[in-house]
Every structure is written in C-alpha cells, then in structure tokens.
Design a protein around this motif. Structure first.
Motif, PDB file in Angstrom:
ATOM      1  N   LEU A  76       0.861  -1.183   0.000  1.00  0.00           N
ATOM      2  CA  LEU A  76       0.000   0.000   0.000  1.00  0.00           C
ATOM      3  C   LEU A  76       0.897   1.233   0.000  1.00  0.00           C
ATOM      4  N   HIS A  78       1.092   5.507  -0.228  1.00  0.00           N
ATOM      5  CA  HIS A  78       0.391   6.783  -0.102  1.00  0.00           C
ATOM      6  C   HIS A  78       0.526   7.584  -1.387  1.00  0.00           C
ATOM      7  N   TRP A  95      -1.717   9.502   6.734  1.00  0.00           N
ATOM      8  CA  TRP A  95      -2.212   8.364   5.939  1.00  0.00           C
ATOM      9  C   TRP A  95      -1.817   7.046   6.591  1.00  0.00           C
ATOM     10  N   THR A  99      -4.484   4.331   7.964  1.00  0.00           N
ATOM     11  CA  THR A  99      -4.522   3.044   7.266  1.00  0.00           C
ATOM     12  C   THR A  99      -4.293   1.893   8.240  1.00  0.00           C
ATOM     13  N   VAL A 173      -9.072   0.501   2.683  1.00  0.00           N
ATOM     14  CA  VAL A 173      -8.037   1.524   2.706  1.00  0.00           C
ATOM     15  C   VAL A 173      -8.545   2.844   2.152  1.00  0.00           C
ATOM     16  N   THR A 177      -4.733   5.511  -2.097  1.00  0.00           N
ATOM     17  CA  THR A 177      -3.809   4.418  -1.821  1.00  0.00           C
ATOM     18  C   THR A 177      -3.571   3.640  -3.101  1.00  0.00           C
TER      19      THR A 177
END
Length: 500
Positions: A76, A78, A95, A99, A173, A177
């Motif tokens: 994942l 940002h 973030w 998350t 999420v 992302t």
C-alpha cells in the motif's frame, strides 16, 4: 608480545568469528534471494524478496509466521493529492496512522466474524470461509509505504460468488492508496533489464533534431475531436441516459457489460481479432484488439488503458463512474482505433490495443498479459499506457506527465520528442503518479511508459471517488484531446505506417 606477533593471532580470531557467524546464519539467508520488487519512492523504498519457498524477506529481514505459498502481500503506497485539505490525503504520516487503524479494525472483525456495515470491507459480504489474520509486516522509513500480509482465504459474496480476501481488502483503505499485489510467483516477473529495441533507437535518431513530422499523422490528429470522446466517456460513467453502468469495478457485473461494449467498439473499428483474456476467478476480462502488421507482424506495439474503476467505497457494487480514472484513457484508445480505421492506413508492426481489468486491485490483468507475452517470447517493441488524461487544475496549461519510475527512459524521451513535433501546445514534464499497467510490461523486460494529465502529483479531487464524473469543474476535454493526440502520434511513429 610484539605487534608483529599480535597480528596473526588477531587474524586467527577474526577468522573463527567469521566462521561462527556463518554457522549462525540460516542456510536460506546465505543464498541469493529471489527479488520480488522494490516499492515506494526512490531513495526510501521497501524491498521484498523470496529467500526460500518458506521464507520472505522485507528490507533484508525475515518475516516470521508468513508462509509465501499461503500469503499475498499487498503493498500500500500513499498517493498525495495536490491541493486537498484532508491531512490523510497530503501527509504520509497521517495516511499511515489511519490506514493501520483501519486494517486493525478489519483484522478484529475478521477474527470475530462480525457482520457490521460500519466498515466498508463488510459491504456485500455474506460469509467468511476463514477468520484469517491480516497484519502489517513492514513500513518504509517515511511511512508512505506499508506491506500487509493477507492469507489466501476465500470470501463468499451475497450473490454466491467467491473471491480471494486480498481482492476485497483494498475496500478498507483510503482512496488515495496505490495497491500492488506481490505473490511468491512474482519472482518470475521481477524487474529485469533488457536491450532497448532497435526501432526505438531508430526513432530517437530520426527525432534528434526538430522535425515537421508526417503529414498523414497530422491529418489523423485533426480527426481526434472532442464530441466522439465525450460520448465514450459519458457512456462509461453512466452519465449517458442510455448507459446501464454505475460501476466498472473488476468484480462487478458492470465490468462485464463494459467489456462486451468494448468488444463491440473494437470490432466496429476494424480490429482483425478481438478476444477476451480471462486471468482470475471472479474478475472481468482483458479485452484485446489485434491489428496485424504488414511486413513486420512479429514486432508488437501495445497501446493500453484500464477499463475498471473504483469509487469512494472500494467494493464491487458501490458507485464508481471512473470518468477520469480511467474513462479518459479508455476514450483515448477508442479514439485511436476510430481514427486509424477511418484513415485506411496500415501499420508495419502488429498493434495490440488492450483494455485491462484488475488495475485497481494491483495491475492484475496487465501482469497476466505481460507475463504470458514474455513466456510466449512475444517481441514487444513498445508499450504505452494512458491513465487519467482529462483533469486540468484551473489556471494550468495543457500538460503531459511522464512517470519518474517503472518506465524505460528511452520510451519517455520518444514521447517527449514526438509531442514536441506534433502537439507542441502540451507542456511535457515528469510526474510521481507513476504506476499503471505499463509497470507490468516494464517488470517483464519490455520497453514501456505512461502518459498522465499533469506534471507533478495528482490534483484531481475526485481521484478514487464516486464523484469521478465528467460533468464537473476541472474535467477538461481539451486536455483529453491533447493527450489523445500525443498517444496517437507516438504510437503511429513507433508502429510505422506501411507504404502502399
């Protein structure tokens, strides 16, 4: 003792220490690990490798209690949104914290098998066939990249279909992302260098100095007009009252409807063959148009965009019009086929125009195609992806952003040179919005790049949002037209017009 006698003793002690350390290191760690990829921003990356069939390494450290054969890693990343006031959209730290909190909630819910609508992950889910443990196993130093281990569990949807948990987990999420899937077999498709095809070297040589270009290509550019692309975009978003679509999520019925529509359009625009490529249970197909080359049919030129979409809630039945991401890219490839067909020109090289599925879940459809192409021994000269081509921040000029990673530098340079020759009104620059289906080709050793709507970070406030429609401030058909012309000119130059 004299210093001359101390040295051999010191060397002997060091030798014994080295042998002791070697004995203490597991055998898997002493062998060369199979790389699975580098992820995150340049200079602050997360490196994933396979030390053995039973051992994953992240940044050189062994990950315990994770069996590569039974696990999918979701990387994942940002994605900062320029100009947004929401801290989690701008700040990597915010973030990261949000998350991780959401993933913790998902883990607790999965372990207890609770059914609650408070978390987007549960939407549309009827039962879990397992209660797996989802966990974050690594993060980059700047907190902008997370590696999440997801067991290969199956999830039953309300309509009776089953999908992998890793296909639904991105629901939880944040919209900004970027998701990349990493499986143990990714070692077979890791980034590798390959010689730049001779054709690209030839193109760069011809465009070393400014050129007026080919008048036949210039005539095609004049046929790249807004009304046709607007009609395509509005059908894809559902803004056309005759369109049945509300989503093109890869796991939805809407995606299959859109794929069948794409097949009809491709057939109408003169493709020699149009086929569906199935690549994963529950997913809609890639749609592939083949236009055979005349005298160099074994050399392939690929032009792509992704057909699937996502909305504010990333589950198969939420509203996801995908007007910019990637209805704009889809309109671009439709424009190319339409204009090429009307021009009655043929190309020396075989053209593959591909509408990919599974991009939002981690480039799954393009990975399947690129890997199969490599295994077949396809000679792909060039791959160009168009993703997010239509948003223009108020007050900014027409732009063409080229990726700063996961690309072939010579491919970037060709786009820049051809744009200067044929579409000089566009300002060509660089973007960190790097990672679309061209990455799959790059990782398989094929020359590739992408065009994007902006130099710099993403600015579209409706990125991965259910409001990604075309009838809104900032959605700019002149921007889309300009990049459709860049894609057309570049593809025609590389594929090369066949002489009558």
């Amino acid at each position: 003792m004299s210093r001359r006698r101390q040295f051999p003793l010191l060397a002997l002690l060091l030798a014994f220490a080295f042998l002791g350390l070697q004995a203490a290191v597991p055998a898997t760690a002493r062998h060369a690990a199979a790389p699975l990829g580098n992820y995150g921003a340049l200079g602050d990356q997360v490196t994933i490798a396979l030390a053995s069939p039973k051992q994953l390494l992240v940044n050189g450290l062994a990950i315990s209690d994770v069996d590569p054969a039974d696990t999918t890693l979701l990387v994942l990343e940002h994605v900062p949104i320029d100009g947004s006031g929401a801290p989690e959209l701008v700040s990597a730290a915010a973030w990261h914290d949000q998350t991780v909190a959401v993933l913790d909630q998902a883990t607790e819910m999965l372990a207890s098998r609770e059914r609650t609508e408070s978390l987007a992950l549960q939407s549309g889910v009827e039962t879990w066939t397992a209660a797996p443990h989802v966990r974050v196993v690594a993060a980059s130093a700047n907190r902008a990249t997370l590696v999440v281990a997801v067991p290969k569990a199956r999830v039953a949807l309300t309509e009776g279909r089953e999908v992998d948990l890793s296909d639904l987990l991105p629901t939880a999420v944040l919209p900004n992302t970027r998701v990349t899937r990493v499986d143990a077999d990714s070692a077979a498709t890791t980034v590798r260098s390959a010689p730049v095809p001779d054709r690209l070297v030839e193109v760069l040589r011809k465009h070393k100095k400014p050129t007026k270009g080919d008048k036949r290509i210039r005539a095609m550019l004049k046929k790249t007009t807004i009304p046709e692309m607007r009609a395509d975009v509005e059908w894809l978003t559902g803004e056309d009252p005759n369109s049945p679509l509300t989503t093109r999520h890869s796991l939805s019925e809407g995606h299959l409807v859109a794929a069948k529509w794409m097949r009809e359009q491709m057939t109408k625009y003169g493709c020699d063959q149009v086929e569906f490529m199935e690549f994963r249970d529950g997913y809609g197909p890639n749609v592939i148009c083949t236009i055979e080359g005349t005298d160099l049919p074994d050399e392939h030129v690929v032009l792509g965009a992704h057909l699937d979409s996502r909305g504010s809630v990333f589950w198969p039945y939420s509203r996801a019009p995908g007007g910019d991401d990637d209805g704009s890219g889809t309109a671009m490839i439709l424009n190319f086929m339409r204009v090429l067909h009307s021009s009655r020109l043929r190309l020396r090289r075989t053209l593959k125009v591909i509408s990919f599925a599974g991009e939002e879940q981690g480039l799954i459809g393009s990975k399947a195609y690129a890997r199969a192409a490599r295994e077949r021994g396809d000679r792909i000269t060039w791959m160009l992806q168009g993703d997010m081509l239509a948003y223009r921040k108020p007050g900014e000029p027409l732009q063409c952003g080229l990726p700063d990673r996961y690309m072939t530098p010579e491919a970037n340079l060709i786009v820049r040179k051809v744009a200067e020759a044929y579409v000089p009104e566009v300002q060509v620059g660089s973007t960190s919005a790097c990672c679309s289906d061209h990455q799959s080709f790059f990782e398989n050793g094929f020359a590739s790049t992408q065009i994007f709507e902006r130099n710099g970070p993403i600015a579209d406030p409706m990125y991965h949002n259910s409001g990604d429609l075309s009838r809104r401030t900032g959605y700019d058909y002149e921007q889309l037209q300009a990049l459709a012309r860049v894609a057309l000119a570049t593809t025609m130059v590389v594929a090369e017009i066949a002489e009558p």
